[in-house]
Design a protein around this motif. Structure first.
Motif: not given
Lengths: 451, 532
Positions: B65-66, B68, B71, B133-134, B192, B220, B373-375, B406
């Motif tokens: 997990s990265t 956001p 990244p 994380e989120c 998440w 995530q 949260i993500e790409a 993101w």
């Protein structure tokens, strides 16, 4: 006696004497033999929580209603939720049952709300208000003008409010220049006092105020307030920054202290801020303000308006909902004692500050006057402030006795003024309020006793 | 004075919600940066695969997990559970559950409350982890931790109350008793977006009622799940009662199909939720239970603004409902249905309010809208924004938006045609649409036509309007004259109807019933003509 005040204490004796003297100077209560409908409604409401809620909800929505029918429908909708309605309420409900009845009821209710609003709001515009402001001045009361408006949620709205403040400063300076001389209102032992005095709300100067992140809103408000201070300085007017709920206090205090520290404002304009005595930590805030006032050596000195605070219900509800300890005193006597302690602290801090004590509580006002005299101060070095519509009688009594009194005069239309109006009505119907106690016939000695 | 209570099972004080941090006070804010720095020094978190009582996972593939918003920052590393791990974990849970289900409800409650106490002690650390994380900004991250604590405290008390036999009709010579007992192994599949609260809530509900749990957290947010397990272990949860299986959709799918799972508690997307319902209905060899699914799915949440609304209140509340946490809440506002009498004024003010939203990193208290949260979410919102430009009118866009991370710009859209799928698809991001309606009745019809029924909002002051909307909208949670997000345990039991969920109410008085089965005992008490 909880605070150990002894009625034989010279200060207590002077407070009682001053209080009685002022009470005797109140105008006779029944100048209008026919009480207005809204005044009767407020009396009914003060005794019945459900009816009070219905009435407040109605007053709150009234300006958003689009027709008399719409108004009446709202009114009966709220009244329907009142159990065991008193006679006049039941009558209103019956009338609201037909279209013709609703039109009549709507017209009556609209009239009531307008009447109520006119008591607290001096006019829709400065031009409307200018006659009243002049009459106040002639009767020995200076004013501070507050511009009512919708909440600021966009940058355009913040710009528009700043522009209104700018116009009001200029307009008021122009109007006030034509008023006759009144030495008690325009000079204290530190020098001249501006006639034009405008109260400004930081929450209206920026849409970016957030309790968790005061900096962004603060910067944005500073950007809009700075030109207003420049303008006030040019005009020789006074700018007073109002305090609102605790959520914005840090930003508001930051805005004022930051701007007044700027080199351009070291020698003006006359400016002030507010300390709310109902806050448990108001003593600490006052110390911070006094430290600032002493270190800066600004001229004229900062004016500190001491108030009880108008957001008591809001603060308590917010704290209860979040499980936080209440930031305000929940006990009226405790709050009153703090008000008196801060009054003394402020009066002792002169000449680093100018002092304005804003209260409708005769005891608090008499205490300020008596303590000032006992401390060797002159009456003209204590300003007393009242709200238009709530403190009219006290204003008259104070003026009659030669005190400097300033009346807080809101200007704006009914839609914009509703939040203000509801706060004032809350104050007027609160069982804890001095005004309510006085109106319901509590003995003067009791009202003047040490809290 | 009554006798001293027995140690360990003293009745708890009445439930009260965990107070959020009073972030309006500068000294409270001052502690946050240090907590984040402290967490950062610990990163990445090594998440164990908890299998029965063991820590496994040395030779598994890993998921990462990265952050956001950054990244490149690795937050947690977790071994991905295999199909064999799923099988083993369910078997271990079934084994542990036999003992756990017999533990006194008061003792179970004590363990959950101790876990809550551990979370209270580690509040800032937990919030900092959710933040990293989120990308939950501090107020949101703090609320997530508070809600987790609330779930533990609330379900602990509820389970004790539920353990008392129910009153039944009694006649002479017969004793009737109904009890609720644990259903068996519960699979918890958590999202998440409330990485601590929802995972804790579903897990706590199952544990409190005597079920062993296999938790599959969102891929995530494995780090947050690891800390939940840590809290429960610290609270005294016996080894093996909780297994944690990090992984993606395959792990969840295997778990759902496992014949040893009796209850599935899921919060997430509509598609996955419906897949779970379908899979759970398939009888697997060796399965002895009809599986029960608790599903909390998405929404397309509408806010009605009536002609008599107070726009001063409506505008900030709508903006917060739509854009806080970048709209990544299932309760978030997606559509505004504005009465035509105030639609123009409302749109203008909303546009102004949206355009000054602060987009930025979650760690910055000034930030109102953090990254997505993500790409993939960023891509999805970007194309939705383009679609909105083609089909309607983009009225306001907030900016600037940071290049890295993101981020998606908060967007306000008007004039979409009635059939636009932007008005029916859940976007789960910072895009809000405004429609003009001729009446509140018409607005209710539009809401009634949607397959979703999660949250709804109404701004109106006429009590009649409030009653009408209550009676004519199917949503699970209707909010009047306030934000439509931020349900609080015990105060706003939360969950949707229709395709938004199966009507269970997390944080409500009857949620625990999903995790138990009722058993009735009827005993003949007549012996030799004597009723004893």
């Amino acid at each position: 006696m909880e605070n150990g005040a002894d009625p034989a204490d010279p200060l207590e004796r002077e407070i009682a004497r001053t209080g009685r003297e002022l009470a005797a100077a109140f105008p006779p209560p029944l100048r209008n033999p026919v009480r207005s409908a809204d005044a009767r409604a407020m009396e009914l409401a003060a005794g019945d929580a459900e009816l009070k809620a219905a009435l407040f909800r109605f007053v709150d929505v009234a300006p958003a209603c689009r027709s008399l029918d719409d108004l009446a429908r709202h009114l009966t909708g709220f009244l329907d939720e009142v159990q065991d309605a008193p006679g006049p309420v039941a009558a209103a409900r019956r009338i609201g049952g037909s279209r013709a009845g609703r039109a009549a009821l709507g017209a009556a209710a609209a009239g009531g709300v307008r009447h109520m609003a006119h008591r607290f709001i001096v006019g829709e515009t400065l031009e409307d208000a200018s006659g009243t402001l002049k009459r106040l001045w002639e009767h020995g009361a200076a004013c501070t003008v507050d511009l009512l408006g919708e909440a600021t949620v966009t940058s355009d709205e913040a710009d528009a409010y700043a522009a209104r403040c700018d116009q009001t400063l200029a307009g008021l300076a122009r109007i006030a220049s034509r008023w006759p001389g009144r030495d008690v209102l325009e000079r204290d032992s530190l020098g001249p006092l501006p006639r034009a005095n405008v109260s400004v709300k930081v929450s209206a100067l920026t849409p970016l105020l957030r309790p968790d992140a005061p900096e962004r809103g603060r910067e944005d408000a500073v950007r809009r307030l700075r030109p207003l201070l420049v303008r006030a300085k040019e005009l020789g007017a006074h700018v007073h920054i109002d305090m609102e709920s605790l959520d914005s206090r840090e930003a508001v205090l930051g805005v004022v202290l930051e701007l007044l520290s700027e080199p351009d404002f070291r020698d003006g304009p006359s400016a002030g801020l507010v300390v709310q005595a109902y806050l448990r930590d108001s003593g600490q805030m006052l110390e911070q303000v006094l430290e600032f006032a002493r270190s800066g050596a600004r001229t004229p000195p900062l004016c500190v308006r001491l108030v009880k605070g108008a957001y008591w219900d809001h603060e308590l509800v917010l704290a209860r909902q979040h499980g936080w300890s209440a930031p305000v005193y929940e006990d009226k006597a405790e709050c009153d004692r703090n008000f008196e302690a801060l009054t003394r602290r402020l009066l002792d801090a002169r000449p680093a500050v100018r002092v304005a004590v804003a209260s409708h509580n005769l005891r608090s006002v008499a205490h300020a006057i008596a303590y000032n005299r006992a401390a060797g101060g002159e009456d003209r070095d204590l300003e007393l402030q009242v709200l238009r519509g709530l403190g009219d009688e006290l204003q008259e009594a104070l003026a009659r006795h030669g005190h400097r009194v300033r009346t807080y005069c809101p200007i704006g239309n009914l839609v914009a003024g509703m939040a203000y109006l509801v706060r004032r009505l809350l104050e007027n119907t609160s069982n804890d309020s001095f005004l309510h106690a006085r109106a319901s016939g509590v003995a003067l000695d009791e009202l003047l006793a040490a809290p | 004075m009554s006798a001293a209570p027995e140690p360990g099972i003293a009745p708890p004080p009445p439930f009260r919600n965990e107070p959020p941090l009073e972030l309006r006070r500068a000294p409270v804010r001052a502690g946050l940066a240090a907590a984040l720095e402290q967490l950062d020094r610990r990163l990445p978190i090594e998440v164990p695969l908890l299998l029965g009582g063991d820590r496994a996972g040395a030779d598994r593939a890993e998921l990462h997990s990265t952050d956001p918003g950054e990244p490149d920052r690795l937050v947690a590393r977790a071994p991905i559970a295999t199909v064999a791990d799923v099988r083993d974990a369910v078997a271990a849970a079934a084994q542990a559950g036999r003992t756990w289900s017999r533990v006194d409800a008061g003792l179970c409650a004590g363990i959950l409350r101790s876990a809550a106490a551990w979370m209270r002690q580690h509040r800032l650390e937990l919030a900092a982890l959710a933040l990293r994380e989120c990308a939950k900004p501090w107020p949101e991250a703090d609320a997530d931790v508070c809600e987790a604590i609330d779930f533990l405290e609330y379900y602990a008390r509820g389970a004790v109350a539920l353990s008392e036999p129910r009153h039944l009709h009694q006649v002479p010579g017969e004793r009737n008793e109904m009890r609720y007992v644990a259903r068996g192994v519960c699979a918890v599949i958590s999202p998440w977006n409330f990485p601590i609260a929802i995972a804790t809530g579903m897990t706590a509900a199952a544990l409190a009622t005597g079920n062993a749990v296999v938790l599959k957290p969102a891929e995530q947010s494995p780090g947050c799940a690891a800390m939940i397990a840590q809290a429960l272990a610290a609270g005294g949860l016996p080894d093996g009662v909780l297994s944690v299986l990090p992984g993606a959709g395959e792990v969840g799918a295997a778990l759902v199909r496992d014949p040893g799972v009796q209850t599935i508690a899921f919060t997430g997307s509509q598609q996955v939720g419906l897949d779970i319902v379908a899979a759970a209905a398939q009888l697997a060899p060796g399965q002895t239970h009809i599986k029960r699914v608790v599903a909390e799915l998405g929404g397309k949440n509408c806010v009605i603004v009536a002609a008599d609304a107070d726009l001063d209140e409506a505008v900030p509340a709508i903006v917060a409902s739509a854009f806080v946490y970048a709209g990544q809440k299932c309760s978030a506002a997606a559509r505004v249905l504005a009465h035509e009498a105030i639609a123009d004024a409302l749109l203008a003010r909303l546009a102004g309010a949206v355009s000054v939203l602060a987009v930025g990193q979650a760690a910055d208290l000034a930030t109102q809208v953090p990254p997505l949260i993500e790409a993939a979410a960023q891509d999805r919102l970007r194309s939705s924004g383009e679609q909105a430009e083609r089909e309607g009118r983009v009225v306001a866009v907030a900016g600037p938006v940071p290049d890295r991370g993101w981020f998606a710009a908060p967007t306000l859209v008007a004039d979409l045609p009635a059939g636009s799928e932007l008005l029916s698809r859940e976007l789960f991001g910072p895009l809000l649409t405004v429609e003009r309606v001729p009446s509140v009745e018409h607005a209710c019809d539009l809401i009634d036509a949607l397959p979703f029924a999660l949250t709804g909002g109404l701004f109106a002051r006429d009590p009649g309007t409030v009653r009408y909307v209550r009676d004519h909208t199917p949503v699970g949670n209707l909010y009047v004259n306030r934000t439509i997000t931020g349900a609080i345990v015990g105060r706003q039991p939360f969950g949707g109807n229709r395709l938004s969920g199966n009507g269970t109410k997390a944080g409500g008085p009857d949620y625990l019933l999903q995790f138990v089965e009722p058993r009735v005992l009827t005993e003949n008490t007549m012996r030799h003509g004597l009723a004893i």
